[in-house]
Enzyme design. Sequence first.
Site, mmCIF file in Angstrom:
data_model
loop_
_atom_site.group_PDB
_atom_site.id
_atom_site.type_symbol
_atom_site.label_atom_id
_atom_site.label_comp_id
_atom_site.label_asym_id
_atom_site.label_seq_id
_atom_site.Cartn_x
_atom_site.Cartn_y
_atom_site.Cartn_z
ATOM 1 N N GLU A 1 0.813 -1.225 0.000
ATOM 2 C CA GLU A 1 0.000 0.000 0.000
ATOM 3 C C GLU A 1 0.844 1.272 0.000
ATOM 4 O O GLU A 1 2.052 1.220 0.253
ATOM 5 C CB GLU A 1 -0.939 0.017 1.199
ATOM 6 C CG GLU A 1 -0.215 -0.015 2.538
ATOM 7 C CD GLU A 1 -0.972 0.683 3.661
ATOM 8 O OE1 GLU A 1 -1.393 1.837 3.476
ATOM 9 O OE2 GLU A 1 -1.112 0.061 4.735
ATOM 10 N N LYS B 1 -2.895 -1.661 15.830
ATOM 11 C CA LYS B 1 -2.135 -1.115 16.943
ATOM 12 C C LYS B 1 -3.065 -0.724 18.071
ATOM 13 O O LYS B 1 -4.265 -0.524 17.873
ATOM 14 C CB LYS B 1 -1.232 0.015 16.494
ATOM 15 C CG LYS B 1 -1.915 1.233 15.961
ATOM 16 C CD LYS B 1 -0.894 2.289 15.681
ATOM 17 C CE LYS B 1 0.117 1.860 14.634
ATOM 18 N NZ LYS B 1 -0.517 1.492 13.366
HETATM 19 N N1 PSU Z 1 -1.880 1.476 10.546
HETATM 20 C C1 PSU Z 1 -0.552 1.720 10.556
HETATM 21 N N2 PSU Z 1 -0.005 2.503 9.599
HETATM 22 C C2 PSU Z 1 -0.750 3.047 8.610
HETATM 23 C C3 PSU Z 1 -2.166 2.768 8.601
HETATM 24 C C4 PSU Z 1 -2.675 1.987 9.581
HETATM 25 O O1 PSU Z 1 0.140 1.245 11.431
HETATM 26 O O2 PSU Z 1 -0.228 3.768 7.761
HETATM 27 C C5 PSU Z 1 -2.995 3.298 7.489
HETATM 28 C C6 PSU Z 1 -3.370 2.152 6.545
HETATM 29 O O3 PSU Z 1 -3.295 2.610 5.215
HETATM 30 C C7 PSU Z 1 -4.809 1.877 6.910
HETATM 31 C C8 PSU Z 1 -5.283 3.258 7.268
HETATM 32 O O4 PSU Z 1 -5.563 1.332 5.862
HETATM 33 O O5 PSU Z 1 -4.211 3.827 7.991
HETATM 34 C C9 PSU Z 1 -6.528 3.249 8.107
HETATM 35 O O6 PSU Z 1 -7.032 4.531 8.167
HETATM 36 P P1 PSU Z 1 -8.534 4.788 8.640
HETATM 37 O O7 PSU Z 1 -8.546 4.370 10.091
HETATM 38 O O8 PSU Z 1 -8.761 6.253 8.427
HETATM 39 O O9 PSU Z 1 -9.392 3.928 7.777
#
Ligand code: PSU
Length: 315
Positions: free
Chosen positions: A33, A168
Amino acid sequence: MNNMHNSKFDSYLDINSEVQNAIDNREPIVALESTIICHGMPFPKNLETAIEVESVVRENGGIPATIAILDGRLKVGISNEEMQFLAEKGKNIKKVSRRDIPFCLANKDHGATTVAATMIISSLANIPIFATGGIGGVHRDINDSLDISADLQELAQTNVAVICSGVKSILDIPKTLEYLETFGIPVIGYKTKTMPAFYNSSSDSTLDHMCNKPEEIAKIISIKWDIPQKGGIVIANPIPEKYSIDKKEIDSVIEDALIEMKKQNITGKKTTPFLLERVAKQTEGKSLKSNIQLVLSNVSLATKISKEFNQMSRG
Ligand code: PSU
Ligand code: MN
């Protein structure tokens, strides 16, 4: 398949020649990603990591397919120049999840794809295995914010297996697992009986399913889609013990970050990047180092799973 209706997506999709060759020759591919590059890590660590991640796939005999949106094109596999561009622009590149994709294409904009958006594009390119750091989940303040990452709904409907280190502990791990259960999304602990907590290799949440070998995981994935049950699978690979951060240490930093987030009124898609950055600052880079190591470990496991899965589907 609905090809009559669906083949239109081809006109938005650019698969680079290396990945296309790998698809044609049925070589193992690992999707990666780009939100993690633009919003998950600071420059230049984000660039170094993205490059290293691709090398780890190659060292394990696979082909990396980093996914992003550039000039309104769905990119599967990007060049080093494009990777550098994304890494340098960082937060100036929009974070794009499922609902944002049509706008990004219509506006010929760039986009850093979240787990959800990466799964969508990966499945358009027929790449079933995807590695990252952590998926989004149910936020701790769910009762006030109703904040549940679109990643979880994507896992319920898109056939891509995601290798990660769990979610996390800025998120609510038990509630995230409940949500995954409700939507029928398998969660496999790799050599672990508890849900990994990203910076920490374990949590208090026990998992129903554990596998000890990449081929066992490939088999589960293969059976699920043979039946066919639609949707993704979460493979939860704990951070290597050496880089695991003490629970008490990381939890107090996270509590502090959550309080600060409330104070600054940070909501919506800004939440995850804000918390990540704050935690990295407060641990003086220790969390960033751990973050990088767990990603590399996930990518290595994903490549092995991809190989096994390929062999199985070859029959
Ligand atoms: N968790 C991490 N690093 C990240 C993300 C999540 O440790 O960069 C990113 C991923 O791309 C995940 C997104 O899909 O955050 C989730 O964001 P939201 O909670 O806004 O959907
Ligand atoms: Mn959210």
